[in-house]
Design an enzyme around this catalytic site. Structure first.
Site, PDB file in Angstrom:
ATOM      1  CE1 TYR A   1      18.287 106.578  15.096  1.00 22.65           C
ATOM      2  CE2 TYR A   1      19.070 105.427  13.137  1.00 22.65           C
ATOM      3  CZ  TYR A   1      19.225 106.418  14.088  1.00 22.65           C
ATOM      4  OH  TYR A   1      20.320 107.250  14.039  1.00 22.65           O
TER       5      TYR A   1
ATOM      6  CB  CYS B   1      -6.421 100.147  17.212  1.00 20.19           C
ATOM      7  SG  CYS B   1      -5.572 101.630  17.778  1.00 20.19           S
ATOM      8  CD  GLU B   2      -2.459 104.523  14.121  1.00 24.99           C
ATOM      9  OE1 GLU B   2      -2.132 105.235  13.168  1.00 24.99           O
ATOM     10  OE2 GLU B   2      -2.475 104.913  15.296  1.00 24.99           O
TER      11      GLU B   2
ATOM     12  N   GLY C   1      25.181 109.314   9.234  1.00 24.10           N
ATOM     13  CA  GLY C   1      24.421 109.264   7.988  1.00 24.10           C
ATOM     14  C   GLY C   1      24.878 108.265   6.959  1.00 24.10           C
TER      15      GLY C   1
HETATM   16  N1  LLP Z   1      24.580 112.557  14.507  1.00 24.48           N
HETATM   17  C1  LLP Z   1      23.484 113.312  14.655  1.00 24.48           C
HETATM   18  C2  LLP Z   1      23.639 114.674  15.151  1.00 24.48           C
HETATM   19  C3  LLP Z   1      22.224 112.800  14.327  1.00 24.48           C
HETATM   20  O1  LLP Z   1      21.142 113.555  14.471  1.00 24.48           O
HETATM   21  C4  LLP Z   1      22.108 111.473  13.848  1.00 24.48           C
HETATM   22  C5  LLP Z   1      20.810 110.903  13.508  1.00 24.48           C
HETATM   23  C6  LLP Z   1      23.273 110.706  13.717  1.00 24.48           C
HETATM   24  C7  LLP Z   1      24.501 111.288  14.055  1.00 24.48           C
HETATM   25  C8  LLP Z   1      23.270 109.276  13.247  1.00 24.48           C
HETATM   26  O2  LLP Z   1      22.764 109.111  11.973  1.00 24.48           O
HETATM   27  P1  LLP Z   1      22.857 107.661  11.290  1.00 24.48           P
HETATM   28  O3  LLP Z   1      24.313 107.341  11.134  1.00 24.48           O
HETATM   29  O4  LLP Z   1      22.180 106.690  12.194  1.00 24.48           O
HETATM   30  O5  LLP Z   1      22.136 107.809  10.005  1.00 24.48           O
HETATM   31  N2  LLP Z   1      15.023 107.204  12.990  1.00 24.48           N
HETATM   32  C9  LLP Z   1      15.531 107.435  11.652  1.00 24.48           C
HETATM   33  C10 LLP Z   1      16.919 108.042  11.655  1.00 24.48           C
HETATM   34  C11 LLP Z   1      16.975 109.337  12.397  1.00 24.48           C
HETATM   35  C12 LLP Z   1      18.376 109.856  12.535  1.00 24.48           C
HETATM   36  C13 LLP Z   1      18.401 111.043  13.419  1.00 24.48           C
HETATM   37  N3  LLP Z   1      19.721 111.541  13.649  1.00 24.48           N
HETATM   38  C14 LLP Z   1      15.483 106.125  10.860  1.00 24.48           C
HETATM   39  O6  LLP Z   1      15.107 105.104  11.414  1.00 24.48           O
HETATM   40  O7  LLP Z   1      15.791 106.133   9.672  1.00 24.48           O
END
Ligand code: LLP
Length: 402
Positions: A360, A332-333, A222
């Site tokens: 992502y 198409c959207e 996060g």
């Molecule tokens: N650990 C767990 C259990 C998670 O579910 C996630 C992300 C992370 C670590 C890593 O989080 P990060 O450091 O990347 O923020 N697709 C979305 C982000 C979804 C994150 C889901 N879980 C975006 O593009 O913002």
């Protein structure tokens, strides 16, 4: 010093490999990892790359090479991690709502597992009892994260076992003689405020007293990166100091030193990646000028799905006069990448680069509208390697039966 690939190099890559194209810069991933190591040097911390952000096997191998561990969110990611050469003890499987059979497979592979439901915890205890150490994913009831879709720790969230059910957890642990060595939380993605992590630490320290065999406290991922100049980011140096302070104290209370684990995804790969598209069509309308690219939400969903802001640069005309554009795709959207964005004059066939697309980006792409998924290139030591070919027509039919 932050590392960036030059525009002329990106143009060369677009010419060589075509567009749309994802480009990743290995040394930037390493630079980010080094920042984490430095910020948390004083504590007993290990990092597990949340590979859901980008799973290209070449990236995974690189992550392993620089000494980072890996966090997985499906059994297939675990298998990819094994395939990339990670040792089981350096692989973590943090699950949510998965079939018990996946947990059994993870156990057979010998990896670290965080279980997020009482039912799976019970099944695990009944099958393995004290023989296989396991972690628990808790829901700390903390609201955090850049937007609701990526907030995972609040009290309406599906993730983890709610804190208020800890008595139930303790019953299961006792009944089945489980060996709990890890407590995990992940409160969300894009957490700006160090206090959120501090709150999570406080919650876990309170719960920890029920688990005498703990070896790890896992605070999830996060860490926020900058999407715009001067954007607020997670102050990892401040967090590093906080973690050291809190865990030094905890060691005294708990009587034993535990490791701190983090699972950064975006922090490691977001800024290391960019996405290059080509402008197919310019459309002057009464209200705006549309720059219609050869891509869309099928390849890069973050702007439409999260309202995410990504810096866009016209690398074909970096000195062109500034004008406002709606940068859109060919799907198409409505698939707007940026609205009313001031950019250097765009001409048809110009190349637009989206920054911060390593995390992502490709990973959330699809074949919507039967478009091919983009190619991916990894740049390392100044050399570019094609690490995923662009789809071809046969790929669209590959799994269909006739
Ligand atoms: N650990 C767990 C259990 C998670 O579910 C996630 C992300 C992370 C670590 C890593 O989080 P990060 O450091 O990347 O923020 N697709 C979305 C982000 C979804 C994150 C889901 N879980 C975006 O593009 O913002």
């Amino acid at each position: 010093m932050s590392q960036q690939l030059s525009n002329s190099f990106l143009i060369e890559l677009a010419n060589e490999f075509g567009t749309p194209l994802y480009v990743y810069h290995a040394e930037k991933i390493k630079e980010q990892y080094q920042k984490l190591l430095t910020a948390f040097a004083g504590s007993n911390t290990r990092f597990f790359y949340a590979c859901k952000a980008l799973t290209n096997i070449n990236v995974l191998k690189y992550i392993k090479e620089i000494g980072c561990n890996i966090d997985c969110s499906s059994i297939n990611e675990v298998k990819l991690a094994v395939h990339a050469g990670f040792a089981p003890e350096n692989i973590l499987y943090t699950s949510n709502n998965i079939a018990f059979s996946e947990i059994e497979t993870a156990q057979q592979l010998g990896v670290n597992i965080n279980i997020d439901s009482i039912s799976n915890l019970r099944k695990f205890g009944q099958k393995f009892g004290h023989t296989y150490p396991v972690g628990i994913r808790l829901r700390p009831n903390i609201m955090a994260g850049g937007n609701l879709k990526i907030s995972t720790g609040h009290q309406d969230s599906k993730f983890g076992i709610p804190l208020e059910q800890i008595d139930k957890v303790l019953e299961v642990v006792k009944e089945t003689n489980l060996r709990i060595t890890d407590l995990h939380i992940h409160t969300g993605s894009e957490i700006k405020d160090v206090e959120v992590f501090a709150k999570g630490i406080e919650v876990l320290f309170e719960v920890a007293k029920h688990f005498p065999e703990l070896e790890v406290i896992d605070l999830g991922g996060g860490f926020k990166v900058a999407y715009k100049p001067n954007d607020e980011v997670t102050d990892i140096d401040k967090l590093g100091r906080k973690v050291k302070e809190e865990f030094d104290l905890f060691e005294k209370q708990y009587g034993r030193r535990v490791e701190v684990w983090f699972e950064p995804g975006k922090f490691l790969v977001s800024e290391a990646g960019c996405f290059i598209t080509k402008v197919n069509v310019l459309k002057e309308t009464a209200n705006t000028v549309f720059a219609g690219t050869d891509s869309g939400l099928n390849h890069f969903i973050r702007p439409m799905f999260y309202g995410a802001y990504h810096i866009i640069e016209n690398i074909s005309n970096p000195n062109g006069a500034k004008r406002n554009y709606n940068v859109v795709g060919n799907i198409c959207e409505t698939d707007t990448f940026a609205e009313n964005r001031s950019l250097n004059e765009i001409r048809e066939d110009d190349l637009l680069v989206f920054q911060n697309a390593g995390a992502y980006g490709f990973e959330m792409s699809s074949n919507y509208n039967s478009r091919f998924k983009p190619a991916e290139v990894l740049v390392r030591d100044g050399k570019a390697q094609l690490i995923r070919k662009r789809d071809v027509f046969e790929d669209l039919l590959k799994n269909q039966t006739f």
